[in-house]
Design a protein around this motif. Sequence first.
Motif, PDB file in Angstrom:
ATOM      1  N   UNK A 145       2.093 -35.200   8.467  1.00 44.84           N
ATOM      2  CA  UNK A 145       2.639 -36.393   7.811  1.00 44.84           C
ATOM      3  C   UNK A 145       1.938 -36.613   6.460  1.00 44.84           C
ATOM      4  N   UNK A 146       0.639 -36.907   6.531  1.00 45.37           N
ATOM      5  CA  UNK A 146      -0.126 -37.158   5.312  1.00 45.37           C
ATOM      6  C   UNK A 146      -0.915 -35.940   4.858  1.00 45.37           C
ATOM      7  N   UNK A 147      -1.083 -34.993   5.734  1.00 45.69           N
ATOM      8  CA  UNK A 147      -1.985 -33.879   5.487  1.00 45.69           C
ATOM      9  C   UNK A 147      -1.389 -32.592   6.041  1.00 45.69           C
ATOM     10  N   UNK A 148      -1.671 -31.470   5.358  1.00 46.39           N
ATOM     11  CA  UNK A 148      -1.183 -30.189   5.849  1.00 46.39           C
ATOM     12  C   UNK A 148      -1.944 -29.036   5.235  1.00 46.39           C
ATOM     13  N   UNK A 149      -1.640 -27.846   5.730  1.00 44.73           N
ATOM     14  CA  UNK A 149      -2.331 -26.623   5.305  1.00 44.73           C
ATOM     15  C   UNK A 149      -1.296 -25.573   4.930  1.00 44.73           C
ATOM     16  N   UNK A 150      -1.488 -24.959   3.767  1.00 41.69           N
ATOM     17  CA  UNK A 150      -0.633 -23.855   3.326  1.00 41.69           C
ATOM     18  C   UNK A 150      -1.441 -22.574   3.453  1.00 41.69           C
ATOM     19  N   UNK A 151      -0.966 -21.653   4.284  1.00 48.05           N
ATOM     20  CA  UNK A 151      -1.694 -20.413   4.493  1.00 48.05           C
ATOM     21  C   UNK A 151      -1.424 -19.439   3.360  1.00 48.05           C
ATOM     22  N   UNK A 152      -2.187 -18.353   3.366  1.00 46.92           N
ATOM     23  CA  UNK A 152      -2.159 -17.408   2.262  1.00 46.92           C
ATOM     24  C   UNK A 152      -0.783 -16.800   2.027  1.00 46.92           C
ATOM     25  N   UNK A 153       0.020 -16.678   3.090  1.00 46.13           N
ATOM     26  CA  UNK A 153       1.343 -16.062   2.968  1.00 46.13           C
ATOM     27  C   UNK A 153       2.465 -17.081   2.820  1.00 46.13           C
ATOM     28  N   UNK A 154       2.105 -18.360   2.673  1.00 41.61           N
ATOM     29  CA  UNK A 154       3.114 -19.402   2.497  1.00 41.61           C
ATOM     30  C   UNK A 154       3.492 -20.129   3.762  1.00 41.61           C
ATOM     31  N   UNK A 155       2.894 -19.762   4.897  1.00 44.96           N
ATOM     32  CA  UNK A 155       3.170 -20.494   6.135  1.00 44.96           C
ATOM     33  C   UNK A 155       2.497 -21.859   6.067  1.00 44.96           C
TER      34      UNK A 155
ATOM     35  N   UNK B 162      11.186 -29.378   1.513  1.00 46.44           N
ATOM     36  CA  UNK B 162      12.135 -28.967   2.557  1.00 46.44           C
ATOM     37  C   UNK B 162      11.414 -28.646   3.856  1.00 46.44           C
ATOM     38  N   UNK B 163      10.274 -27.958   3.763  1.00 43.98           N
ATOM     39  CA  UNK B 163       9.506 -27.653   4.974  1.00 43.98           C
ATOM     40  C   UNK B 163       8.980 -28.933   5.601  1.00 43.98           C
ATOM     41  N   UNK B 164       8.471 -29.842   4.764  1.00 40.24           N
ATOM     42  CA  UNK B 164       7.877 -31.091   5.253  1.00 40.24           C
ATOM     43  C   UNK B 164       8.913 -31.967   5.957  1.00 40.24           C
ATOM     44  N   UNK B 165      10.166 -31.883   5.509  1.00 41.51           N
ATOM     45  CA  UNK B 165      11.226 -32.713   6.094  1.00 41.51           C
ATOM     46  C   UNK B 165      12.014 -31.981   7.172  1.00 41.51           C
ATOM     47  N   UNK B 166      11.568 -30.794   7.558  1.00 41.20           N
ATOM     48  CA  UNK B 166      12.316 -29.974   8.510  1.00 41.20           C
ATOM     49  C   UNK B 166      12.205 -30.513   9.930  1.00 41.20           C
ATOM     50  N   UNK B 167      13.100 -30.032  10.783  1.00 35.12           N
ATOM     51  CA  UNK B 167      13.059 -30.429  12.190  1.00 35.12           C
ATOM     52  C   UNK B 167      11.763 -29.971  12.851  1.00 35.12           C
ATOM     53  N   UNK B 168      11.274 -28.785  12.458  1.00 38.90           N
ATOM     54  CA  UNK B 168      10.025 -28.281  13.037  1.00 38.90           C
ATOM     55  C   UNK B 168       8.854 -29.187  12.688  1.00 38.90           C
ATOM     56  N   UNK B 169       8.810 -29.665  11.440  1.00 34.46           N
ATOM     57  CA  UNK B 169       7.732 -30.558  11.028  1.00 34.46           C
ATOM     58  C   UNK B 169       7.815 -31.881  11.772  1.00 34.46           C
TER      59      UNK B 169
END
Length: 406
Positions: free
Chosen positions: A325-335, A358-365
Motif C-alpha cells: 500500500x504505502x511501501x514496496x520493493x522492486x527487484x533487480x529484474x523488475x519484479x 498498473x502493478x500497484x493497482x493490479x488484482x494481485x497487489x
Amino acid sequence: MVEPRPGSTPPTPVTIAAPRRAVAAPAGPPARLGPVAAAAQTARTLAGEVGLAVNLQVTRRLPVSLVHFVTRRCNARCSFCFIDFDHPAQRHTELTVEEIDRLTRTVGPHLRNVNLTGGEPFLRRDLDRIVDSWYRNTAIESVYITSNGAFPDQVEDLARRVAADHPDRRLIVSFSIDGLPADHDRIRRVSGLFDKTMDSYHRARAAGANVTANIGITVSHENHSAVPELYRHLVEERGIRAVTAIVVRDEGVYAIPEDHRREILAAYRWLTERIGVDLRSGVLEGYDPATLQGRLMNRKNEMLWRIVADTYLEPRYVSPCHAARLFGVIDVDGTVHPCEVLDRPLGNLRDHDMDLGRVWASAAADETAHWIRDTRCHCSYECAWGFNILGNARYQPELLRAAIGR
C-alpha cells in the motif's frame, strides 16, 4: 553492499535525516514570483501535503517509499547475507537505465523516498544516471543508497554530482560496518574494506550540504559481543557523526543461530539506546530537535527501535502493516514485491510496460494487501516499520506529543 536484509535498508528520511549542518547559500538570488504565481505555488504545495497526509492516514493507495534493488552483483560475501549468489534465480537481467527511466515516470505523486540497494549499487557504472532519473522524474525528497563503501572514487563522484545538479534534493549514503578493521574485513571477506569504507564515508560527508553520510551497524551473531567497542571506535576515533542500527533476522539463505538470539537482542538494545542518547546530546547528527519535524521523526525512530526489540525473541502482531500500500520493493529484474520478506510478487514491470502504477493497482497487489491485513502479517523489517508507524492512527498521539515538545 549485499545488505543483510536484516532490516537491511533503513530508509532513510524515515530513519535518518539531514544532519544539523550549515546549508550552502544558493549561487544567486531566487527568482521573485508575482503575487498570483506565489499564491498558486503555495496552493500546489499545500495540496500536495494534504494529499500525502490523506494517502498516509486514509486511502493508503499509493507508495510513499520504495526499495529498488539495482543489482545483485557484489564484491563481498557476508556470512549473514540473505542472498544465495550461486542460485540460478539470482542471475536475473538487471533493468536497464532506459527501463528505469520509464519506471520512474509512473510512481505516483506521493513517493518521498527511494532506497537504491543490492548487491553493491556502486558496481553499476550507470548508477549516476539511475539516481538522476529518480530525481528528475519524481517528487521524491531523497535518494538513499546502501553500500559497503568499497569504491570511494565512485561514491565521491556521485555525491558531488548530486550536490551540484540537485541541490534541492537529498542524498543519503549509508555504509555498512560490522566490526573493527580486521573483523569487518573477515566478516565481509574483502581485505582492506574497513579503511575504504571510512574513506567513502568522509568523502561523501564532504561532498555537499544536501549529502548525508551514515554508518549502518547490523547486529548479528558475528559481532554482538563487540558492538559497544565498535561504536565507541567509530564515534570517538574515526569521526563518525551519523549511525543507524539494524538487527539481523531470518531471511533467504540466512538463519540466526539460536544460541545467539538473546545476545544479539541485548546488543541491539544497547546500540539503539546509545544512539538515542548521543542524538539528543549532539554527539551524533540527526533530525534537529529544535524543529517540529525533527522532534516527530526522532520519536518515530525511538518507537521503531522499541517495537523491533520487544518483538525480536517472540514475534507477534502489533499493528497493521501497509506493505503493498504505502511501501514496496522492486527487484533487480523488475519484479515488484510488497516487502523483502513475503514471497508474494505483485507482478513484473516488464509485463506492464514498466508502469508501477498498473502493478500497484493490479488484482494481485490488492489481494496481497488484503492478505497482509487479514492474516495480521508481522515481522521486524525496519524499512516497512518506519512507514507503518507514520501511517497508523494508534501511533499518532505519541508522535504529536513529541512534535509539540512533550
